[in-house]
Structures are given as structure tokens and as C-alpha cells.
Design an enzyme around this catalytic site. Structure first.
Site, mmCIF file in Angstrom:
data_model
loop_
_atom_site.group_PDB
_atom_site.id
_atom_site.type_symbol
_atom_site.label_atom_id
_atom_site.label_comp_id
_atom_site.label_asym_id
_atom_site.label_seq_id
_atom_site.Cartn_x
_atom_site.Cartn_y
_atom_site.Cartn_z
ATOM 1 N N HIS A 156 5.344 -16.318 3.596
ATOM 2 C CA HIS A 156 4.113 -16.098 2.846
ATOM 3 C C HIS A 156 3.805 -17.272 1.932
ATOM 4 C CE1 HIS A 156 2.030 -12.352 3.461
ATOM 5 N NE2 HIS A 156 3.158 -11.686 3.561
ATOM 6 N N GLU A 185 7.925 -4.903 -4.094
ATOM 7 C CA GLU A 185 6.596 -4.710 -3.511
ATOM 8 C C GLU A 185 6.735 -4.035 -2.148
ATOM 9 O OE1 GLU A 185 2.828 -7.476 -2.037
ATOM 10 O OE2 GLU A 185 4.805 -8.367 -2.324
ATOM 11 N N HIS A 186 7.585 -4.602 -1.284
ATOM 12 C CA HIS A 186 7.891 -4.020 0.024
ATOM 13 C C HIS A 186 9.375 -3.662 0.057
ATOM 14 C CE1 HIS A 186 4.701 -7.107 0.763
ATOM 15 N NE2 HIS A 186 4.140 -6.107 1.408
ATOM 16 N N ASP A 222 1.526 -4.739 6.786
ATOM 17 C CA ASP A 222 0.649 -5.865 6.448
ATOM 18 C C ASP A 222 -0.617 -5.859 7.288
ATOM 19 O OD1 ASP A 222 2.125 -6.915 4.427
ATOM 20 O OD2 ASP A 222 2.939 -8.603 5.538
ATOM 21 N N HIS A 227 -17.428 18.589 -36.197
ATOM 22 C CA HIS A 227 -16.904 19.178 -34.959
ATOM 23 C C HIS A 227 -16.805 20.705 -35.104
ATOM 24 C CE1 HIS A 227 -15.845 15.086 -33.907
ATOM 25 N NE2 HIS A 227 -15.345 15.471 -32.729
ATOM 26 N N GLN A 248 8.677 -12.389 5.152
ATOM 27 C CA GLN A 248 8.231 -12.445 3.755
ATOM 28 C C GLN A 248 8.284 -13.869 3.234
ATOM 29 O OE1 GLN A 248 6.970 -9.839 1.774
ATOM 30 N NE2 GLN A 248 6.372 -11.722 0.782
#
Length: 424
Positions: free
Chosen positions: A258, A322-323, A356, A415, A255
Site C-alpha cells: 500500500h 485496521e484489518h 478491499d 424551563h 498490506q
């Protein structure tokens, strides 16, 4: 990495804070670029391509000969890997297809939904420090399954005006309609507003740097939908004393490489594991080609020791990663208590990198705690659901009086009258 022992619960908010995206300074710059693209179309895009991507282009669209050339340049091993990933992504997302069911809510009242693909979608694929051809598969594959009629892809070219061959091959495999050599804010503007060359789309997907993120946010206010709010990528590993420290360290580093603003967190109940992971991160870091990037990310990353598994689970849900990798003895039991996460990886042999690339799940996921409210990209991201209802004479007699009462109490007489004329 920062090491924290037994933090009190009232310290969690500050402890789990992400690196903030400082976008205030660039809002005006992005707004100015977008305005020029909206006003001047291709002319402005050409200008910004030369300014930012350092390339003079005569045309934006990738030609058929460029696709053919790219296919020759991609080696067979990579082709096979891309095809395997595409098959798994297709299998997983095809299983998410919506089935229409007609429901009778009252005698004579039938309602149903129909799923329709978004007609025109735009995909942004970064080309910065790494060509993200995997993201092409993750976005174009479900778009194709959803039945999107036009799948437009923008990605920055290199200084020779070429797109990375693996991006082009992945786009061919996942049947992207058209590819344009446009990067950054100018790509988002071109897809949001449309130019002489690039068609306007209805929804934009894909990651990018802070300029791309701000551009997506700005165009989403008035002009086009976007996939989700975006921030730097992140992973949390929830582990006990049975976890393999070599595996855990490798996941944290996968990670961290990245980007410098990425974040990796270990939450563990074992002090021994924490120390082993800390040493293993140092050892493995030295072997990484992207060592400097990972090292920068580790500065805002953390190793956290908590008193028991229940506290670890509560902290993980508060972080909403996220992960999330769960490497514990009873990982299925722990997973059942996770309510806030983008994508979860279970056991010692489910690394984040599998998701991924090639397990089949989507890697476009909510970051920055948005997993508390957002899902990752799925087939649903590329479709709209339209509701239908069919009411017979019997049906309007069944529900008409209730509608009249409801409308009258909201003081909406027209209506009410739409029902009254039918009942009469």
C-alpha cells in the site's frame, strides 16, 4: 521484518507503536493553501493545480464526453469486476438501513427517530501511485443508498488534464453527482469552503497523503465534518500452527505494498510458522512489481511469537488493527474475543484484499489504534438521526411534575414555567 520472541506485556506499547505521521512541519503550509482557497476560490485552486499536479486547466468539472470516452477505455473484464463489487457493496450496505420505531415511554409520551441522508457529501479519491477506483465504490455506494442529494467527488488529474478512466467508470456506476479534477489540499479546501465551481459540502470522506490528512483535520475544526482520523494503512494476522505460511505471507505483503509507511504484523503461537512466514515473505517479495514500496514498509513491520492464544488475543486487542486476519484452527471462537478491530477476516480463504474490493464490507476503516473508539465507514456515516417527540395532555400530566422538580433543582425557572403553564 523485525522478529520478536515472547515479549513481556510491559513492552507491548513500544512494540506495537505505529510509524508516526510527522505533520508539524506542514501544518503552516496547509493552512496557507486553505486560506487562499477560502479567499480566492477557483483562482487559487487553478494556481495550486498547476503548481502541484503540473496541469493547466480551463475547467474543473468532468464533462459528459469524458465519461463516454472513459467507458470505452475500460476493458470488459474490469467493468464486470467493478459491477460485481458494486452489487456486493450495495447488498451489504442496503441491509444497514435504519427502521423507524415509535416508542411510548409513558402513557401519552411518544418518541422516535428518523434517519436522513446528509444532503451534500464530498469524496476525495487519491490518484497518486495507484488509482483508487475501489474507494469510489466504497464511498459513493452507501452515500447513494443513504439518500445524499449531492455526491461531489474530487480527484487529481494527470498532466494531460484527464482522470483515470476506471475512476470515472466506477463513479458512473455508483451515481456520483459531479466530478472535479482537483487534487490534494486544494480539493479539500474547495469542498470545505465552496468555490465558484465547486459546491460546499457538509462532510468530507476519503483517504490521502499527509497533506490531505492535515487539510481534513484543519477544516474539520470549524467548517465541515470528516469521516474519521486517518493514518497509514495496517494489517495484523493472528495465526496458530495450522495456518498456511504462503497465505499469511501474501496477506502481510498485500498490506505492505500500500505504501512505505504501511505496517504489517504477525502475532503467532507457533515458532515454526513464524520462521516459515519469514522465509515466504522474502520469496514472494522478489516477485512484486511494487517491491521497493513493500520493502520499506516491512522495515517497521513485525513477526511476534507469544506463549499462547489468550496472550495473542490480548495483544491483538491492544494493537486494535485496521484489518485483522484470524487464521487459526478455531477462528470463530477466537473472533468472539476480539473487541478492537476495524474489519475482521476469518479463516484461510478470507484475505484482506477481499474486503478491499468485492466481498461487500467497506474498506474505509480506522487506523492508528482508532479502532478502539471508531467504526469504519458504513451507511450510518452518511446519515443523521433526528429525534421526535409527541406529548399529549395526559402525557404532560404524567411527566410534568418530574420535569418541574428537575428544572427547579438546576435553577432554570423558565424551563419549570413551560411545564407549569401547561399543567394549569
Amino acid at each position: 521484518m523485525n522478529t520478536i520472541y515472547y515479549p513481556a506485556e510491559n513492552e507491548w506499547n513500544s512494540l506495537l507503536k505505529r510509524s508516526a505521521l510527522k505533520t508539524d512541519a506542514i501544518q503552516e503550509t496547509v493552512s496557507g493553501i486553505l486560506k487562499q482557497i477560502k479567499d480566492e476560490g477557483d483562482k487559487a485552486v487553478l494556481k495550486f493545480e498547476e503548481l502541484f499536479d503540473k496541469v493547466q486547466l480551463s475547467t474543473f468539472q468532468v464533462s459528459s464526453s469524458e465519461f463516454e470516452e472513459a467507458e470505452k477505455e475500460v476493458d470488459e473484464e474490469l467493468k464486470a469486476a467493478i459491477l460485481l463489487a458494486h452489487r456486493n457493496i450495495t447488498t451489504f450496505h442496503a441491509a444497514q438501513k435504519f427502521e423507524t420505531k415509535k416508542i411510548t415511554t409513558q402513557p401519552g409520551v411518544t418518541c422516535w427517530q428518523k434517519a436522513v441522508g446528509i444532503e451534500k457529501v464530498g469524496l476525495y479519491i487519491p490518484g497518486g501511485t495507484a488509482p483508487l477506483f475501489s474507494t469510489v465504490l466504497m464511498l459513493a455506494t452507501p452515500a447513494q443508498i443513504a439518500g445524499c442529494k449531492e455526491i461531489i467527488l474530487c480527484t487529481p488529474p494527470n498532466r494531460e488534464g484527464k482522470v483515470h478512466p476506471a475512476i470515472l467508470y466506477a463513479a458512473q456506476v455508483s451515481r456520483v453527482s459531479r466530478i472535479y479534477k482537483i487534487g490534494g489540499v486544494q480539493a479539500i479546501g474547495a469542498m470545505a469552503y465552496g468555490t465558484e465551481s465547486v459546491p460546499k459540502v457538509y462532510k468530507i470522506f476519503g483517504p490521502g497523503n499527509q497533506y490531505v490528512t492535515v487539510a481534513k483535520q484543519q477544516v474539520s475544526l470549524h467548517d465541515v465534518a470528516i469521516d474519521m482520523p486517518a493514518g497509514p494503512s495496517e494489517v495484523a494476522v493472528l495465526a496458530d500452527g495450522t495456518a498456511n505460511p504462503v497465505f499469511v505471507a501474501s496477506d502481510l505483503l498485500s498490506q505492505a505494498e500500500h505504501g512505505a509507511d504501511s505496517q504489517a504484523i504477525l502475532i503467532t503461537t507457533s515458532e515454526e510458522l513464524l520462521k516459515q512466514v519469514e522465509a515466504e515473505v522474502v520469496r514472494q517479495l522478489e516477485e512484486l512489481p511494487r517491491k521497493e514500496i513493500a520493502q520499506k514498509a516491512l522495515e517497521s513491520s513485525k513477526l511476534i511469537l507469544v506463549k499462547d492464544m489468550q496472550e495473542a488475543i490480548r495483544m491483538t486487542n491492544e494493537y486494535a488493527p485496521e484489518h485483522l486476519i484470524i487464521e487459526t484452527e478455531n477462528y470463530m471462537e477466537v473472533a468472539g474475543q476480539i473487541i478492537n478491530a476495524g474489519s475482521v477476516f476469518l479463516g484461510s480463504y478470507s484475505p484482506e484484499s477481499a474486503g478491499d474490493y468485492a466481498s461487500g464490507t467497506n474498506h474505509t476503516l480506522p487506523t492508528n489504534g482508532y479502532a478502539k473508539a471508531y467504526s469504519g465507514v458504513s451507511l450510518d456515516s452518511f446519515i443523521r438521526k433526528i429525534t421526535f417527540q409527541e406529548i399529549t395532555r395526559e402525557g404532560i400530566r404524567q411527566i410534568g411534575p418530574a420535569i418541574q422538580t428537575l428544572a427547579a433543582n438546576e435553577h432554570l425557572d423558565a424551563h419549570k414555567n413551560a411545564i407549569t403553564v401547561r399543567l394549569l
